[in-house]
Design a protein around this motif. Structure first.
Motif, mmCIF file in Angstrom:
data_model
loop_
_atom_site.group_PDB
_atom_site.id
_atom_site.type_symbol
_atom_site.label_atom_id
_atom_site.label_comp_id
_atom_site.label_asym_id
_atom_site.label_seq_id
_atom_site.Cartn_x
_atom_site.Cartn_y
_atom_site.Cartn_z
ATOM 1 N N UNK A 140 0.816 -1.217 0.000
ATOM 2 C CA UNK A 140 0.000 0.000 0.000
ATOM 3 C C UNK A 140 0.848 1.266 0.000
ATOM 4 N N UNK A 141 1.742 1.390 0.987
ATOM 5 C CA UNK A 141 2.511 2.623 1.149
ATOM 6 C C UNK A 141 4.014 2.365 1.058
ATOM 7 N N UNK A 142 4.722 3.339 0.500
ATOM 8 C CA UNK A 142 6.175 3.319 0.450
ATOM 9 C C UNK A 142 6.675 4.633 1.034
ATOM 10 N N UNK A 143 7.533 4.547 2.052
ATOM 11 C CA UNK A 143 8.118 5.735 2.673
ATOM 12 C C UNK A 143 9.609 5.749 2.376
ATOM 13 N N UNK A 144 10.034 6.779 1.660
ATOM 14 C CA UNK A 144 11.438 6.972 1.317
ATOM 15 C C UNK A 144 11.932 8.217 2.053
ATOM 16 N N UNK A 145 12.987 8.068 2.848
ATOM 17 C CA UNK A 145 13.532 9.185 3.631
ATOM 18 C C UNK A 145 15.042 9.228 3.410
ATOM 19 N N UNK A 146 15.502 10.189 2.636
ATOM 20 C CA UNK A 146 16.903 10.233 2.220
ATOM 21 C C UNK A 146 17.354 11.690 2.064
ATOM 22 N N UNK A 147 18.649 11.908 1.841
ATOM 23 C CA UNK A 147 19.119 13.222 1.425
ATOM 24 C C UNK A 147 18.574 13.500 0.025
ATOM 25 N N UNK A 148 18.121 14.727 -0.187
ATOM 26 C CA UNK A 148 17.518 15.085 -1.477
ATOM 27 C C UNK A 148 18.401 16.063 -2.236
ATOM 28 N N UNK A 149 18.454 15.881 -3.536
ATOM 29 C CA UNK A 149 19.022 16.875 -4.442
ATOM 30 C C UNK A 149 18.283 16.744 -5.768
ATOM 31 N N UNK A 150 17.945 17.853 -6.435
ATOM 32 C CA UNK A 150 17.172 17.739 -7.675
ATOM 33 C C UNK A 150 17.914 17.019 -8.791
ATOM 34 N N UNK A 151 19.240 17.030 -8.757
ATOM 35 C CA UNK A 151 20.033 16.289 -9.744
ATOM 36 C C UNK A 151 21.063 15.445 -9.001
ATOM 37 N N UNK A 152 21.482 14.309 -9.573
ATOM 38 C CA UNK A 152 22.412 13.417 -8.882
ATOM 39 C C UNK A 152 23.746 14.078 -8.568
ATOM 40 N N UNK A 153 24.243 13.836 -7.351
ATOM 41 C CA UNK A 153 25.534 14.368 -6.935
ATOM 42 C C UNK A 153 26.166 13.407 -5.933
ATOM 43 N N UNK A 154 27.490 13.268 -5.992
ATOM 44 C CA UNK A 154 28.229 12.462 -5.023
ATOM 45 C C UNK A 154 29.028 13.388 -4.122
ATOM 46 N N UNK A 155 29.034 13.094 -2.804
ATOM 47 C CA UNK A 155 29.806 13.901 -1.868
ATOM 48 C C UNK A 155 30.604 12.966 -0.961
ATOM 49 N N UNK A 156 31.745 13.434 -0.428
ATOM 50 C CA UNK A 156 32.545 12.585 0.463
ATOM 51 C C UNK A 156 31.761 12.206 1.720
ATOM 52 N N UNK A 157 32.003 11.007 2.219
ATOM 53 C CA UNK A 157 31.322 10.521 3.421
ATOM 54 C C UNK A 157 32.356 9.998 4.408
ATOM 55 N N UNK A 158 32.569 10.752 5.483
ATOM 56 C CA UNK A 158 33.515 10.364 6.529
ATOM 57 C C UNK A 158 34.870 9.940 5.964
ATOM 58 N N UNK A 159 35.353 10.744 5.021
ATOM 59 C CA UNK A 159 36.663 10.496 4.445
ATOM 60 C C UNK A 159 36.689 9.497 3.312
ATOM 61 N N UNK A 160 35.527 9.014 2.899
ATOM 62 C CA UNK A 160 35.455 8.012 1.834
ATOM 63 C C UNK A 160 34.761 8.596 0.610
ATOM 64 N N UNK A 161 35.298 8.272 -0.567
ATOM 65 C CA UNK A 161 34.674 8.689 -1.819
ATOM 66 C C UNK A 161 33.711 7.612 -2.312
#
Length: 209
Positions: free
Chosen positions: A141-162
């Motif tokens: 019935x329902x799908x809940x998606x909770x994430x970081x949002x950006x209108x276009x795809x982008x990659x950012x460093x995460x705790x020193x990891x690419x």
């Protein structure tokens, strides 16, 4: 755990020591309180939730909150990290836990609520269409998606990891790929909320029509 067990570097990353270390950073009563507030708001447009499945449940802090909000809910989960899955078995029955990669999960039933929170951002973008399909497959019935949002795809460093954190319009891509999924509600949770902070996540509640 070795890379050859998984299709992507990101899966091996979360199945290993980094995924285990994540546990200690994401537990406690304050997080549970914030999650209660979060789900009370995000699910205000949902009705009669008798069952749920979480993709990437870690130790079950989200499911703990859902069990308090919906007593008696039939909860299931998928978790790639074995140490986290062992802890998760203290929250929901071990028989309801699939330990392994989301990419290897083949739903054999549907749930009233399918949930993914802070997981899509860590997946290899190349496998996202497969994951979207599995989320919709599992959704009754329902799908809940909770994430970081950006209108276009982008990659950012995460705790020193690419190549370990990616932002994009996940919900929009799901609805484009699966027109049966319709937007019910959406909102934002701020890390500086004085009472119930979350990690700057944007949430989208969709319903399968």
């Amino acid at each position: 755990m070795t890379q050859d067990r998984f299709r992507t570097e990101q899966e091996a990353f979360w199945a290993g020591d980094f995924g285990a270390d994540y546990i200690g950073r994401n537990e406690g009563d304050r997080l549970l309180a914030s999650n209660l507030d979060f789900f009370a708001k995000a699910l205000r447009g949902a009705r009669d939730l008798g069952s749920c499945i979480e993709f990437g449940a870690n130790i079950g802090m989200n499911l703990k909150a859902l069990k308090l909000l919906y007593p008696g809910i039939d909860a299931s989960a998928i978790e790639i990290n074995t140490e986290a899955a062992d802890r998760l078995a203290q929250v929901i029955p071990a028989g309801n836990i699939t330990t392994g990669s989301i990419l290897d999960f083949a739903p054999t039933r549907t749930w009233d609520l399918t949930l993914i929170k802070g997981v899509l951002i860590h997946l290899n973008p190349e496998v996202l269409p497969e994951v979207y399909d599995r989320l919709v497959q599992a959704c009754g019935r329902y799908l809940l998606v909770a994430e970081y949002y950006n209108p276009s795809p982008v990659a950012i460093p995460y705790r020193g990891h690419a190549d370990r954190l990616f932002k994009r319009d996940f919900a929009g891509e799901i609805m484009d790929r699966h027109p049966a999924m319709k937007l019910v509600d959406y909102g934002f949770a701020y890390r500086r909320d004085p009472n119930f902070p979350q990690d700057d996540i944007t949430w989208f509640l969709m319903q399968k029509t």
